[in-house]
Design a protein around this motif. Structure first.
Motif, PDB file in Angstrom:
ATOM      1  N   ARG A 140      -8.243   1.302  -4.742  1.00 20.58           N
ATOM      2  CA  ARG A 140      -7.596   2.660  -4.874  1.00 20.58           C
ATOM      3  C   ARG A 140      -8.668   3.724  -4.297  1.00 20.58           C
ATOM      4  O   ARG A 140      -9.891   3.393  -4.333  1.00 20.58           O
ATOM      5  CB  ARG A 140      -7.717   3.086  -6.256  1.00 20.58           C
TER       6      ARG A 140
ATOM      7  N   PHE B  44       0.711   5.752  -1.282  1.00 22.02           N
ATOM      8  CA  PHE B  44       0.074   6.821  -1.820  1.00 22.02           C
ATOM      9  C   PHE B  44       0.980   7.839  -2.297  1.00 22.02           C
ATOM     10  O   PHE B  44       2.144   7.928  -2.196  1.00 22.02           O
ATOM     11  CB  PHE B  44      -0.591   7.571  -0.632  1.00 22.02           C
TER      12      PHE B  44
ATOM     13  N   GLU C 139      -3.896   9.179   7.740  1.00 16.12           N
ATOM     14  CA  GLU C 139      -3.496   9.053   6.261  1.00 16.12           C
ATOM     15  C   GLU C 139      -4.267   8.151   5.283  1.00 16.12           C
ATOM     16  O   GLU C 139      -4.490   8.360   4.231  1.00 16.12           O
ATOM     17  CB  GLU C 139      -2.001   8.948   6.196  1.00 16.12           C
ATOM     18  N   THR C 140      -5.061   7.095   5.981  1.00 18.27           N
ATOM     19  CA  THR C 140      -5.798   6.040   5.096  1.00 18.27           C
ATOM     20  C   THR C 140      -7.225   6.202   5.332  1.00 18.27           C
ATOM     21  O   THR C 140      -7.882   5.589   4.472  1.00 18.27           O
ATOM     22  CB  THR C 140      -5.262   4.770   5.112  1.00 18.27           C
TER      23      THR C 140
ATOM     24  N   LEU D 169      -4.475   6.563  -2.395  1.00 16.99           N
ATOM     25  CA  LEU D 169      -3.862   5.403  -1.998  1.00 16.99           C
ATOM     26  C   LEU D 169      -4.382   4.343  -2.905  1.00 16.99           C
ATOM     27  O   LEU D 169      -5.326   4.200  -3.510  1.00 16.99           O
ATOM     28  CB  LEU D 169      -4.479   5.245  -0.739  1.00 16.99           C
TER      29      LEU D 169
ATOM     30  N   PHE E 281      -4.558  12.601  -0.224  1.00 13.58           N
ATOM     31  CA  PHE E 281      -3.993  11.258  -0.687  1.00 13.58           C
ATOM     32  C   PHE E 281      -4.687  10.650  -1.624  1.00 13.58           C
ATOM     33  O   PHE E 281      -5.734  10.382  -1.460  1.00 13.58           O
ATOM     34  CB  PHE E 281      -3.376  10.498   0.670  1.00 13.58           C
TER      35      PHE E 281
ATOM     36  N   TRP F  98      -2.386   0.037  -4.351  1.00  9.21           N
ATOM     37  CA  TRP F  98      -1.457  -0.886  -4.132  1.00  9.21           C
ATOM     38  C   TRP F  98      -0.587  -1.158  -5.475  1.00  9.21           C
ATOM     39  O   TRP F  98      -0.818  -0.825  -6.568  1.00  9.21           O
ATOM     40  CB  TRP F  98      -2.412  -2.421  -4.247  1.00  9.21           C
TER      41      TRP F  98
ATOM     42  N   PRO G  72       1.989   4.888   4.603  1.00  8.26           N
ATOM     43  CA  PRO G  72       1.529   5.687   5.706  1.00  8.26           C
ATOM     44  C   PRO G  72       2.129   5.743   6.854  1.00  8.26           C
ATOM     45  O   PRO G  72       2.937   4.676   7.285  1.00  8.26           O
ATOM     46  CB  PRO G  72      -0.059   4.824   5.833  1.00  8.26           C
TER      47      PRO G  72
ATOM     48  N   LEU H 236       0.854  -1.156  -0.052  1.00  6.92           N
ATOM     49  CA  LEU H 236      -0.169  -0.001   0.061  1.00  6.92           C
ATOM     50  C   LEU H 236       0.812   1.087  -0.011  1.00  6.92           C
ATOM     51  O   LEU H 236       1.900   1.443   0.960  1.00  6.92           O
ATOM     52  CB  LEU H 236      -0.881  -0.191   1.285  1.00  6.92           C
TER      53      LEU H 236
END
Length: 173
Positions: free
Chosen positions: A119, A39, A73-74, A138, A136, A140, A52, A37
């Motif tokens: 995403r 970002f 952050e996520t 995010l 952000f 993968w 993160p 993961l």
């Protein structure tokens, strides 16, 4: 860009003799299978890929900070066990001063691929340096692809532990 949060730094082998501020940081490298993961910041495209994490608050442990920053952050709550991945010393030497970021890096594994989002966007509402919320994006990325992108595509130091992370993933059952 004049925002001091995004100046590039230098990965150091040891603590420099002279610096102005020492900031403790904690980050989580979350993997699912062979994917990591990461970002990017769409509003600051010059800032490289990141994982993160962020600043450890006074009186807070690195583990608690890593989980709190991950959530900020996520938008996700970290429920996986964290394994130590490594430590880094990063020097940011610019017009804002000579800052050291003492990073502690953790690895967590997400085992259920079906439970993850592919995403998404999330806003960090309380950046440690202050200012407006940070957007952000995010997503993968396969570890092999991340390694192939090279260090220049990542914000300072975030690419460095990827080879070790890849070795760990090859050893997983």
């Amino acid at each position: 860009m004049n925002d001091p949060r995004f100046f590039e730094g230098t990965v150091c082998d040891r603590l420099p003799e002279r610096f102005d501020r020492l900031k403790h940081k904690a980050y989580i490298y979350l993997t699912c299978g062979r994917e990591l993961l990461v970002f990017r910041q769409p509003d600051q495209p010059e800032v490289g890929l990141q994982v993160p994490g962020g600043t450890v608050d006074p009186g807070e442990s690195h583990l608690i900070a890593a989980c709190r920053e991950f959530r900020e952050e996520t938008g996700l709550v970290m429920q996986q066990a964290l394994d130590m991945l490594g430590e880094q010393t990063i020097l940011f030497d610019n017009a804002q001063g000579r800052d050291i970021h003492a990073r502690r890096l953790y690895h967590a594994r997400l085992h259920e691929r079906a439970a993850r989002r592919e995403r998404w966007q999330h806003f960090e509402m309380t950046p440690s340096a202050g200012g407006d919320p940070i957007r952000f994006e995010l997503f993968w990325i396969d570890i092999s692809q991340a390694l192939a992108l090279g260090a220049a595509r990542f914000f300072t130091g975030f690419h460095a532990p990827l080879a070790e992370l890849g070795r760990r993933l090859e050893q997983q059952p």
